[in-house]
Structures are given as C-alpha cells and as structure tokens.
Design an enzyme around this catalytic site. Structure first.
Site, mmCIF file in Angstrom:
data_model
loop_
_atom_site.group_PDB
_atom_site.id
_atom_site.type_symbol
_atom_site.label_atom_id
_atom_site.label_comp_id
_atom_site.label_asym_id
_atom_site.label_seq_id
_atom_site.Cartn_x
_atom_site.Cartn_y
_atom_site.Cartn_z
ATOM 1 N N ASP A 90 0.848 -1.128 -0.087
ATOM 2 C CA ASP A 90 0.052 -0.017 -0.089
ATOM 3 C C ASP A 90 0.929 1.032 -0.140
ATOM 4 O O ASP A 90 2.316 1.258 0.217
ATOM 5 C CB ASP A 90 -0.927 -0.085 1.345
ATOM 6 N N ASP A 92 -0.135 5.062 0.928
ATOM 7 C CA ASP A 92 -0.161 6.032 1.980
ATOM 8 C C ASP A 92 -0.125 5.547 3.319
ATOM 9 O O ASP A 92 -0.667 4.221 3.639
ATOM 10 C CB ASP A 92 -2.003 6.791 1.709
ATOM 11 N N SER A 179 -2.487 0.560 -4.597
ATOM 12 C CA SER A 179 -3.182 1.679 -3.718
ATOM 13 C C SER A 179 -4.532 2.194 -3.964
ATOM 14 O O SER A 179 -5.178 2.158 -5.108
ATOM 15 C CB SER A 179 -2.367 2.947 -3.736
ATOM 16 N N GLY A 180 -5.404 2.517 -2.845
ATOM 17 C CA GLY A 180 -6.624 3.272 -3.189
ATOM 18 C C GLY A 180 -6.457 4.798 -3.413
ATOM 19 O O GLY A 180 -7.256 5.415 -3.679
#
Length: 297
Positions: A90, A92, A179-180
């Site tokens: 991921d 962030d 990642s979102g």
C-alpha cells in the site's frame, strides 16, 4: 485314618504357603530387575546427552508450538515474506509517511472533512468506494492543482522504504504498489523507488476534461472499490505468473488482499489501526523489521 487325614492336611498347608512365598519372592526379584534396567537406560541417556552438547541444546529448546512470543501465523508470515515471488505495498501511511489524499485536501482547503472520510475508510467503517467518491466530490481537484502540490510538497518516503525495496530487488522479488490513492500522485513515487510506474502500479485514475478540470474517476479500476485489492493481487498473479505474493499495508483494505495473497503484514510505523493490527498475520512498526527478516537468510 484321622492321623493320616491330618497329616495330609498339614502337608497341603505347608505346600500352599511355600508356593505363595516363592511367588512373592519371584515377583520382588522381577520388579527389582526391571527397575534396575530402567535406571540403567536413564543413566545411559543422560550420559549421551552430556557427551553431545548439540543434543542438549536441541532437547532443551522450547518446541515451536509452545512459544509464546511468536504466534504460528506470524512465523508463517515471516516465512512467506522470505520465500515469496513478489510483494505488494500500500502507499499512503505505508510507503509514504502521510495520507496523500488528506494532503491534497489540506492543499485545497478541505482537510477536516476529507480526513474524517479517510479514517472511516481505512478502519473499515465505510465502504471504500463510497468514501472515495465522497472525498473526490468534496475536493474536485484539477490536474494543475495536483501537479502543483507534488512540486511544492513531494511525498516523503517512510524511513527505510528505499533500502527495503533495494533489498527485495536484490533478492529477486518483484515489487508492486497497490493503492486506493491516485495514480497521478503515486507514479512519481514508484519511479523514485525503481518500480516501473506504468506496469507495477495499481491505483485509481482521476479523470480530467480537455481543460484539466476534474471530471470524475475511473470506477473500473479494481482499487476503486471495497475488496478491490484482492482483485488487483489476483490480476498481478495471473498476468505476471507469480505463485506467492505478500501484501503489506496499514489499512483494512490491505488486510482484504489475503487471499489471494499468501500473507498480510500490517504496518504501524506511521499510524496504528487496532482493527488492522488484529487482522494482520505479522504486525511491524518499521521497514527495518522486514528488511532484517530478508537478510536473515
């Protein structure tokens, strides 16, 4: 006749008592023999242990299933991390030491509202796709605003991240960013880490019109919705032929990546999220912990 009967009776008594005495004596002798043999074997075993320090060390070591400091799932996760083909991170609060979307929101004057939605999404209190849509509609960032932010405030790498990626590459493990967050903000990070930005980054694509004004986001990206990260990991496995992938991240959507990921390593070096910590196979507080695990082999 009475004398003869009495004699026979006395003789029978004597013989019976003699038999009992013999049986008792025989039993005692046999017991003593068994005890002596057992004691001898124990002495021989103890002597052999004393003569061989490695045997003593092995026998005295606490069996794996009895250890209390390391759970079975953590040991399995450590092993999976050492032996996997690829690692997905991921971004962030994992690869970088901040939430990129919150920084963008602050830059646009929407910080508090967006931060609350980010927290809800990361801790599993709100469906990710709903939080993503709501955050973007609050901000409506233009392409120019995002590029200006990146120039003024390059995303800071989490301490040890650069070294960890180099070690992973040296161990012939492929590294991906899943990642979102937004591709426009993540691709420069991938380039900085030596990760191919076009093929090894799975993130959300913000749409702009021909004037660079916000026009929505691509909701076909797997990372744009809840349970998107397991789909992204599966796409990576199918496309690149990996049989074992480990997911590393700080949020609940990262925990969802297992399966198909072999293991989920929770990261708390930037922020500790207790629901995520409870779901992690192995929870680490620094990148160095993972790098040390790689260097232990």
């Amino acid at each position: 006749q009475s004398v003869s009967f009495t004699s026979w009776f006395l003789l029978l008594v004597v013989v019976t008592r003699s038999s009992n005495i013999i049986m008792f004596a025989t039993t005692r002798v046999a017991s003593a023999f068994v005890l002596r043999q057992t004691t001898t074997r124990h002495h021989q075993t103890a002597s052999s242990f004393l003569r061989c320090p490695s045997i003593v060390a092995t026998s005295c070591r606490t069996p794996r299933y009895m250890t209390t400091s390391t759970s079975t799932s953590e040991m399995d996760a450590r092993k999976a991390f050492r032996e996997c083909d690829a690692v997905c991170f991921d971004v962030d609060s994992t690869v970088i030491s901040e939430e990129g979307i919150d920084v963008l929101a602050d830059y646009l004057g929407k910080g508090q509202e967006v931060a609350a939605l980010t927290k809800a999404a990361m801790e599993g209190g709100m469906k990710f796709q709903d939080a993503l849509k709501a955050r973007l509609e609050l901000m409506e960032p233009s392409e120019e605003q995002i590029l200006s932010l990146l120039e003024q405030h390059p995303p800071p790498l989490t301490p040890g991240m650069d070294s960890l990626v180099k070690t992973l590459h040296a161990k012939n493990k492929t590294v991906y960013l899943v990642s979102g967050g937004f591709r426009i903000m993540i691709e420069p990070i991938a380039t900085l880490l030596g990760i191919p930005p076009k093929t090894h980054v799975f993130a959300n694509h913000i749409l702009f019109n021909d004037k660079g004004i916000y026009a929505g986001f691509d909701d076909t990206e797997p990372t744009s919705r809840d349970m998107g990260k397991p789909k992204a990991v599966q796409q990576i496995m199918d496309r690149d032929g990996h049989s074992s992938i480990v997911m590393v991240g700080d949020g609940s959507t990262d925990a969802q990546a297992k399966p198909p990921a072999t293991a989920f390593i929770g990261f708390g070096g930037v922020i500790v999220r207790e629901p995520v910590k409870a779901k992690a196979d192995w929870y680490v507080m620094s990148m160095k912990e993972m790098e040390d695990e790689l260097l232990s082999i």
